[in-house]
Each structure stands twice: as C-alpha cells, then as structure tokens.
Design an enzyme around this catalytic site. Sequence first.
Site, PDB file in Angstrom:
ATOM      1  N   SER A 149       0.832  -1.196   0.000  1.00 25.72           N
ATOM      2  CA  SER A 149       0.000   0.000   0.000  1.00 25.72           C
ATOM      3  C   SER A 149       0.873   1.255   0.000  1.00 25.72           C
ATOM      4  O   SER A 149       1.642   1.473  -0.930  1.00 25.72           O
ATOM      5  CB  SER A 149      -0.959  -0.049   1.198  1.00 25.72           C
ATOM      6  OG  SER A 149      -1.970   0.921   1.085  1.00 25.72           O
ATOM      7  N   ASP A 225     -10.263  -5.503  -3.427  1.00 27.42           N
ATOM      8  CA  ASP A 225      -9.708  -4.450  -2.576  1.00 27.42           C
ATOM      9  C   ASP A 225     -10.607  -3.216  -2.650  1.00 27.42           C
ATOM     10  O   ASP A 225     -10.765  -2.621  -3.719  1.00 27.42           O
ATOM     11  CB  ASP A 225      -8.295  -4.127  -3.069  1.00 27.42           C
ATOM     12  CG  ASP A 225      -7.527  -3.199  -2.168  1.00 27.42           C
ATOM     13  OD1 ASP A 225      -8.155  -2.353  -1.502  1.00 27.42           O
ATOM     14  OD2 ASP A 225      -6.294  -3.297  -2.148  1.00 27.42           O
ATOM     15  N   HIS A 259      -7.319  -5.982   0.782  1.00 28.48           N
ATOM     16  CA  HIS A 259      -6.133  -5.176   1.065  1.00 28.48           C
ATOM     17  C   HIS A 259      -5.387  -5.638   2.318  1.00 28.48           C
ATOM     18  O   HIS A 259      -4.456  -4.977   2.758  1.00 28.48           O
ATOM     19  CB  HIS A 259      -6.573  -3.718   1.246  1.00 28.48           C
ATOM     20  CG  HIS A 259      -5.494  -2.692   1.042  1.00 28.48           C
ATOM     21  ND1 HIS A 259      -4.980  -2.370  -0.194  1.00 28.48           N
ATOM     22  CD2 HIS A 259      -4.829  -1.895   1.919  1.00 28.48           C
ATOM     23  CE1 HIS A 259      -4.072  -1.419  -0.078  1.00 28.48           C
ATOM     24  NE2 HIS A 259      -3.946  -1.125   1.209  1.00 28.48           N
TER      25      HIS A 259
END
Length: 282
Positions: A149, A225, A259
């Site tokens: 991320s 996600d 995620h």
Amino acid sequence: MTLTLNQQNRSFGGTTQFYQHSSQCCDAPMRFSVYSPPQAAQQPVPILYWLSGLTCTEENFMIKAGAQRLAAQYGLLLVAPDTSPRNLGLPGEDDRWDFGSGASFYVDATELPWAKHYQMYRYVTEELPALIEKNFPVDPTRQSIFGHSMGGHGALICALRHPSRYQSVSAFAPITAPMCCPWGETAFRGYLGENRQSWAAYDASELVKTSAWQRPILVDQGEADSFLAQGQLLPERFETACQQAGIDLRLRMQPGYDHSYYFIASFIDDHLRHHAEALGCL
C-alpha cells in the site's frame, strides 16, 4: 549510534528482533524490526527491506506476513522500519489515519511543522541502511526492497530513484499514482506544499518515465480491494506508464483478495522468491 533491543524471538532457526534508536534524519526516536536468518551466524547475507502501509508499525509485517520461513531458507535478512516518527506533539499528528503518525508516505517533508521530523525518504534510503550495515552481518551490494500500500509506493519510488542500489522491487496493492488519488493529494499537500512539480519525485507513475530501472517489477493487486474501487491505488496508470517506458511490470490481479495481511500472506512466497532470485540466493 546506539541501538536498543526491545524484544527478540527465535523463528525458523533465526531471530526476529525489535529495535529503537535516536534518528538523526528524523530528529526523533525511530523503531525497526529485523529478521536475521540462521546463515547470518556464518557469513554476510543479503538485505530485503519491507515498507509497511498506513497505520502500521515495525511489528505488522514480522508478525503477520509469514515471511520468516522462506527468509530462513534463502538466507535473507529482513528489515521493516516503522512508518513514521511518533509522539512528537506536532499539531494534528494524530488527527487522521491517513496523514501524520503512521502515514509518512516515505517523503522528505518540506512544510512546517513536518519538515523537522518527517524525513522518511532519507531515513529509509540513507540512515537506516547505514545502521543495518554497521550493526548486522550483511552484504550491502545485495539489497532489495518491497512493501504494501503506502509502503508499496515507498518501495517503488526508492527503487526507481536508486536503480543501481536495489537488485529487485515488488509491491502488494501499492499506491502507484499518489498525485492523482485522495490519499496522495492529502499527504503531498501537507508534507510538500502546493507545488505539484515537487510531488512528481515521489510518484512511481511519473518516475518510470525517466528512471534507469531495467529489471522486472512484481505487483500483486487484489480485485476485491475496496481501496482499488475507491481510486486510491490506480494500478492501471502505473501499468500504462511502465508500458510506455519499456519497463517489465508483472501486474497480477488476484480475484477475491482484499487489502489485508491475509492477501499478503497468500502471495508472500512468490515475492520472496522474486527477490531471492535477483539477489542470487536460489
């Protein structure tokens, strides 16, 4: 520079350790974790840096990713720094989860009050490597970087800006075009000011246009996600930029994955092999 060992645990014949030190770059205490594989007791080993995402600390990756097993097999020293300085008393440092504490975006801030302490790009690319090379049995000519991320963004910009230093790079659900997403715009405006030209130095989709990077880039992205759907990650922009620059991007869209660290743990073996091959460990 003095390192304080806060905790250590045996894992797959090696040792997972958690440290604290006084950072000159950040003018603040900083923490990081290290997994030393069993091979480090006999010889210098390659270094694989991990950069974590928003809200994470130096603990998340070592506890949740399941990376130690293959790191022990391949003889990789894993290093995971905290994601920002903390507890500085800066106005607003804890008001948001996507800016301030735990959300450095791995930039060198130029705006007050962040500029005095949020020098995370220099910390990750200069101070921390020097600390690792001084205190651990490593081969500094063999190092790679990856992340998740915000940390995937960090890993990509570090590699693209230092193509001769890192032997490989990969990322899980990286923020690949921060100049064009809400998270990135908030962070860059707060840390770097209103001059968008200065933002491009920390945007992977911009950096690939001029980078001398020539090795494959591995990116895994979960199709389920929620941040992908919100337009925070923008892998399609990075894919187009890599195609135009002639960079080999191996973008793998993973159906059903989100995620989380469950996603990371599911594909961590592939990423460790990707780096182990580049570092000559296979």
